[in-house]
Design an enzyme around this catalytic site. Structure first.
Site, PDB file in Angstrom:
ATOM      1  CG  HIS A 148       0.835   7.699   0.556  1.00 12.97           C
ATOM      2  ND1 HIS A 148       2.002   8.764   0.916  1.00 12.97           N
ATOM      3  CD2 HIS A 148       1.217   7.277   1.625  1.00 12.97           C
ATOM      4  CE1 HIS A 148       2.683   8.526   2.246  1.00 12.97           C
ATOM      5  NE2 HIS A 148       1.572   7.536   2.120  1.00 12.97           N
ATOM      6  CD  GLU A 181      -0.054  11.509  -4.443  1.00 14.25           C
ATOM      7  OE1 GLU A 181       0.194  12.687  -3.994  1.00 14.25           O
ATOM      8  OE2 GLU A 181       0.137  10.428  -3.537  1.00 14.25           O
ATOM      9  CB  CYS A 198       4.816  13.013   1.315  1.00 14.01           C
ATOM     10  SG  CYS A 198       4.824  10.794   0.971  1.00 14.01           S
ATOM     11  CB  CYS A 207       3.684   9.656  -3.367  1.00 10.35           C
ATOM     12  SG  CYS A 207       3.153   9.126  -2.242  1.00 10.35           S
TER      13      CYS A 207
END
Length: 157
Positions: A54, A56, A84, A87
């Protein structure tokens, strides 16, 4: 919203736009410490087939490498989308104490980009979640206690 936060959020959103144009998912992130961009990241799950890539996390990994430390406690994460649970957990483990995001789960829901259901799932007790999570204490004979061994090694270092 401060001008600084807006500036970095715009940068994260533009990273996400460029990622979409490159065939990726619409997420970008910027890690900042003391007004300096330490790292940026875009969602690389499609390109790398890595479900943890992801934006992040990509940015956190790059920031930690740049600093030579997993401690990102003085950093602010600016993300194009609402982080999410994975993260957010990584940010907490890294010591990040401030996160800004431009698009909410509500904004993403019509496009299948909300993680609200995952947040709800994770709020349930472990034995009530859809994935089977069970504690099975295993201690290999003669191996010593894993955590005690780790602690002793840390104290010697």
């Amino acid at each position: 919203m401060s001008d600084q936060a807006k500036h970095y959020l715009e940068q994260a959103v533009m990273l996400a736009h460029r990622n979409v144009q490159a065939g990726g998912r619409p997420f970008g992130a910027v890690v900042v410490r003391d007004g300096e961009v330490l790292a940026t990241g875009v969602n690389e799950t499609v390109a790398t087939h890595d479900p943890t890539a992801h934006a992040e996390l990509v940015a956190l990994r790059a920031a930690a490498l740049r600093l030579g430390s997993p401690d990102l406690s003085a950093c602010v994460v600016h993300a194009s989308g609402q982080p999410c649970p994975m993260c957010l957990a990584a940010m907490r483990l890294a010591g990040v104490t401030k996160v800004h995001y431009a698009y909410s789960n509500q904004d993403g829901a019509p496009y299948g980009l909300s993680t609200a259901a995952l947040y709800e799932e994770l709020a349930r007790p472990l034995d009530q979640q859809s994935i089977a999570i069970r504690h099975l204490p295993v201690r290999p004979e003669g191996a010593g206690d894993l955590y005690a061994d780790w602690k002793a090694r840390q104290e010697r270092a």
